[in-house]
Design an enzyme around this catalytic site. Sequence first.
Site, PDB file in Angstrom:
ATOM      1  N   ARG A  33       0.807  -1.205  -0.039  1.00 18.17           N
ATOM      2  CA  ARG A  33       0.008  -0.014   0.116  1.00 18.17           C
ATOM      3  C   ARG A  33       0.958   1.299  -0.082  1.00 18.17           C
ATOM      4  NH1 ARG A  33       0.672  -0.814   5.325  1.00 18.17           N
ATOM      5  NH2 ARG A  33      -0.012   0.981   6.736  1.00 18.17           N
ATOM      6  N   CYS A  54      29.274  16.132  24.714  1.00 16.57           N
ATOM      7  CA  CYS A  54      28.768  14.905  24.858  1.00 16.57           C
ATOM      8  C   CYS A  54      28.983  14.522  26.402  1.00 16.57           C
ATOM      9  CB  CYS A  54      29.270  13.837  23.878  1.00 16.57           C
ATOM     10  SG  CYS A  54      28.772  12.051  24.567  1.00 16.57           S
ATOM     11  N   CYS A  57      31.334  11.007  26.492  1.00 17.78           N
ATOM     12  CA  CYS A  57      32.459  11.035  25.751  1.00 17.78           C
ATOM     13  C   CYS A  57      33.476  10.831  27.115  1.00 17.78           C
ATOM     14  CB  CYS A  57      32.963  12.118  25.162  1.00 17.78           C
ATOM     15  SG  CYS A  57      32.567  11.706  23.415  1.00 17.78           S
ATOM     16  N   HIS A 118      33.083   8.684  19.982  1.00 19.08           N
ATOM     17  CA  HIS A 118      31.768   9.003  19.911  1.00 19.08           C
ATOM     18  C   HIS A 118      31.198   8.962  18.507  1.00 19.08           C
ATOM     19  CE1 HIS A 118      28.644  12.254  20.912  1.00 19.08           C
ATOM     20  NE2 HIS A 118      28.901  12.517  19.423  1.00 19.08           N
ATOM     21  N   ASN A 156      19.014   1.310  23.370  1.00 17.85           N
ATOM     22  CA  ASN A 156      17.942   2.044  22.438  1.00 17.85           C
ATOM     23  C   ASN A 156      19.042   2.618  21.509  1.00 17.85           C
ATOM     24  OD1 ASN A 156      15.645   1.380  23.737  1.00 17.85           O
ATOM     25  ND2 ASN A 156      15.717   3.110  25.072  1.00 17.85           N
ATOM     26  N   GLY A 162      14.190   6.917  20.725  1.00 18.93           N
ATOM     27  CA  GLY A 162      13.927   7.526  22.099  1.00 18.93           C
ATOM     28  C   GLY A 162      15.739   7.838  22.465  1.00 18.93           C
ATOM     29  N   SER A 164      18.641   9.549  23.347  1.00 24.31           N
ATOM     30  CA  SER A 164      19.078  10.968  23.574  1.00 24.31           C
ATOM     31  C   SER A 164      20.426  11.330  23.262  1.00 24.31           C
ATOM     32  CB  SER A 164      18.866  11.337  25.057  1.00 24.31           C
ATOM     33  OG  SER A 164      19.655  10.551  25.892  1.00 24.31           O
ATOM     34  N   HIS A 167      26.302   8.966  20.976  1.00 21.86           N
ATOM     35  CA  HIS A 167      27.377   8.090  21.675  1.00 21.86           C
ATOM     36  C   HIS A 167      27.166   6.692  21.769  1.00 21.86           C
ATOM     37  CE1 HIS A 167      31.538   8.227  23.598  1.00 21.86           C
ATOM     38  NE2 HIS A 167      31.284   7.042  23.986  1.00 21.86           N
ATOM     39  N   HIS A 169      26.094   3.633  23.295  1.00 24.61           N
ATOM     40  CA  HIS A 169      25.846   3.258  24.665  1.00 24.61           C
ATOM     41  C   HIS A 169      24.674   2.280  24.870  1.00 24.61           C
ATOM     42  CE1 HIS A 169      23.153   6.585  24.102  1.00 24.61           C
ATOM     43  NE2 HIS A 169      22.480   6.189  25.488  1.00 24.61           N
ATOM     44  N   GLN A 171      21.985   0.463  28.194  1.00 27.32           N
ATOM     45  CA  GLN A 171      21.773   0.678  29.536  1.00 27.32           C
ATOM     46  C   GLN A 171      21.353  -0.608  30.144  1.00 27.32           C
ATOM     47  OE1 GLN A 171      18.805   3.653  30.631  1.00 27.32           O
ATOM     48  NE2 GLN A 171      18.628   4.426  28.502  1.00 27.32           N
ATOM     49  N   GLU A 185       7.896 -14.932  29.430  1.00 32.70           N
ATOM     50  CA  GLU A 185       8.744 -15.822  28.898  1.00 32.70           C
ATOM     51  C   GLU A 185       9.040 -16.996  29.902  1.00 32.70           C
ATOM     52  OE1 GLU A 185      12.031 -14.129  27.081  1.00 32.70           O
ATOM     53  OE2 GLU A 185      10.756 -13.047  25.443  1.00 32.70           O
ATOM     54  N   PHE A 315       4.267   2.073  12.655  1.00 31.75           N
ATOM     55  CA  PHE A 315       3.678   2.433  13.844  1.00 31.75           C
ATOM     56  C   PHE A 315       2.997   1.514  14.430  1.00 31.75           C
ATOM     57  CE2 PHE A 315       4.426   6.483  11.246  1.00 31.75           C
ATOM     58  CZ  PHE A 315       4.910   7.301  12.413  1.00 31.75           C
ATOM     59  N   GLN A 326       0.396  -6.388  14.798  1.00 29.56           N
ATOM     60  CA  GLN A 326       0.050  -6.866  13.489  1.00 29.56           C
ATOM     61  C   GLN A 326       1.185  -6.362  12.460  1.00 29.56           C
ATOM     62  OE1 GLN A 326      -0.528  -4.178  10.643  1.00 29.56           O
ATOM     63  NE2 GLN A 326      -1.137  -5.653   9.136  1.00 29.56           N
TER      64      GLN A 326
HETATM   65  P1  H2U Z   1      19.671   7.007  26.459  1.00 28.53           P
HETATM   66  O1  H2U Z   1      20.033   8.039  25.410  1.00 28.53           O
HETATM   67  O2  H2U Z   1      19.487   5.634  25.852  1.00 28.53           O
HETATM   68  O3  H2U Z   1      18.142   7.395  27.145  1.00 28.53           O
HETATM   69  O4  H2U Z   1      20.456   6.860  27.550  1.00 28.53           O
HETATM   70  C1  H2U Z   1      21.205   7.740  28.012  1.00 28.53           C
HETATM   71  C2  H2U Z   1      21.147   7.808  29.830  1.00 28.53           C
HETATM   72  O5  H2U Z   1      21.963   8.369  30.190  1.00 28.53           O
HETATM   73  C3  H2U Z   1      19.832   8.193  30.283  1.00 28.53           C
HETATM   74  O6  H2U Z   1      19.124   7.145  30.942  1.00 28.53           O
HETATM   75  C4  H2U Z   1      21.569   9.181  31.451  1.00 28.53           C
HETATM   76  C5  H2U Z   1      20.135   9.526  31.171  1.00 28.53           C
HETATM   77  O7  H2U Z   1      19.286   9.165  32.488  1.00 28.53           O
HETATM   78  N1  H2U Z   1      22.456  10.196  31.730  1.00 28.53           N
HETATM   79  C6  H2U Z   1      23.346  10.238  32.918  1.00 28.53           C
HETATM   80  O8  H2U Z   1      23.086   9.234  33.945  1.00 28.53           O
HETATM   81  N2  H2U Z   1      23.831  11.202  33.102  1.00 28.53           N
HETATM   82  C7  H2U Z   1      24.123  12.420  32.372  1.00 28.53           C
HETATM   83  O9  H2U Z   1      24.834  13.303  32.572  1.00 28.53           O
HETATM   84  C8  H2U Z   1      23.254  12.494  31.059  1.00 28.53           C
HETATM   85  C9  H2U Z   1      22.372  11.268  30.689  1.00 28.53           C
HETATM   86 ZN    ZN Z   2      30.491  11.072  23.157  1.00 29.57          ZN
END
Ligand code: H2U
Ligand code: ZN
Length: 351
Positions: A33, A54, A57, A118, A156, A162, A164, A167, A169, A171, A185, A315, A326
């Site tokens: 589509r 950053c 970094c 970075h 992520n 999402g 932010s 760099h 990384h 979690q 699971e 979406f 779906q």
């Molecule tokens: P995301 O961009 O995947 O959300 O991961 C960045 C994480 O880094 C985010 O959970 C943490 C944010 O809380 N963070 C710190 O712990 N210290 C910082 O100075 C900035 C961001």
């Molecule tokens: Zn960086």
Amino acid sequence: MTLTTFNPEEHPHRRLNPLTGEWVLVSPHRAKRPWQGALETTQTEKRPPHDPSCYLCAGNTRVNGEQNPKYTNTYVFDNDFRALLNLPSSLEASSEQSLFQVAQVQGTCRVVCFSPDHSKSLAELSTEEIQQVIHTWQEELKDLSQKYQWVQIFENKGSSMGCSNPHPHGQIWASDFLPNEASKEDLQQAHYYQKHQKVLLLEYAQEELQRAERVVFEEEHWLVVVPYWATWPYETLVLPKKRQIPHLNDLEVDEQESLARVLKQLYVCYDNLFETSFPYSMGWHGSPWAKANNVWQVHAHFYPPLLRSATVKKFMVGFEMLAESQRDLTAEQAAQRLRSLSLVHYSERSL
Ligand code: H2U
Ligand code: ZN
């Protein structure tokens, strides 16, 4: 469309996810589509290896004033904005009314920098560097699983997921409870074992190897498939193919090396799919430490949102939010597309 013989490439149907017990609706006839909706923006500018602004970094100062060391490999720190905390046990949550239940939670969150560089994503790191990331995940798991039942390692990637900061990384969120997905699971794998005396995902891996149509890559010890029940267009599942391995900590050295190679291939092939730094949410699932672990098989889920190009994403709204997941493209079509891609990163090819 002929309705005399069922054709899963053409006719709407549902597939069961045995890991969660949930169904997904597959509508292959819709894949063609036209699209006039939102487009994602793509990032094309080259990043510097060190960005003074950053917060991840090496040597830079984070939001809370703490300074990162001049790390040269991976670097892990406690998330300064933790979603889970260790509250004093005197703070008790109680639920006396069944419609307003509450449960106290304990936990912690960490950030894992994959590299001081970075400018690079995991796809651009070497297999040895990816192996170091796996080693870091294992060390964190060893540490956190002494105290917490569930250790969720995840990444992520990309602003559309999402994330932010570009760099490289990921979690880790560790909690003293089994979150919903883990719980489903856990239950499903235990039921399967009770019923068949077999490990669900080991059986599944061997079955997929025979059928071959959803296999993306095979490595010495690992398999990457677009699962039969995939919901995201290019979703993949990374799983051991030879034996039951409860969690990342239980890998032998050759299994860990094989995992680094298979992940490198997957990251590169994902980037090559739409010649973009491919966004996704990925994470590891493995045996919760307190549970008997003869039924759990460690595995990674990759959930990428892109559907047709670097700018058109899937979406999960409407029917998906209100009724059931779906998809349009079949898992077999997605696997075939991923398999056909070069294993040389597109940025290296155009040099
Ligand atoms: P995301 O961009 O995947 O959300 O991961 C960045 C994480 O880094 C985010 O959970 C943490 C944010 O809380 N963070 C710190 O712990 N210290 C910082 O100075 C900035 C961001
Ligand atoms: Zn960086």
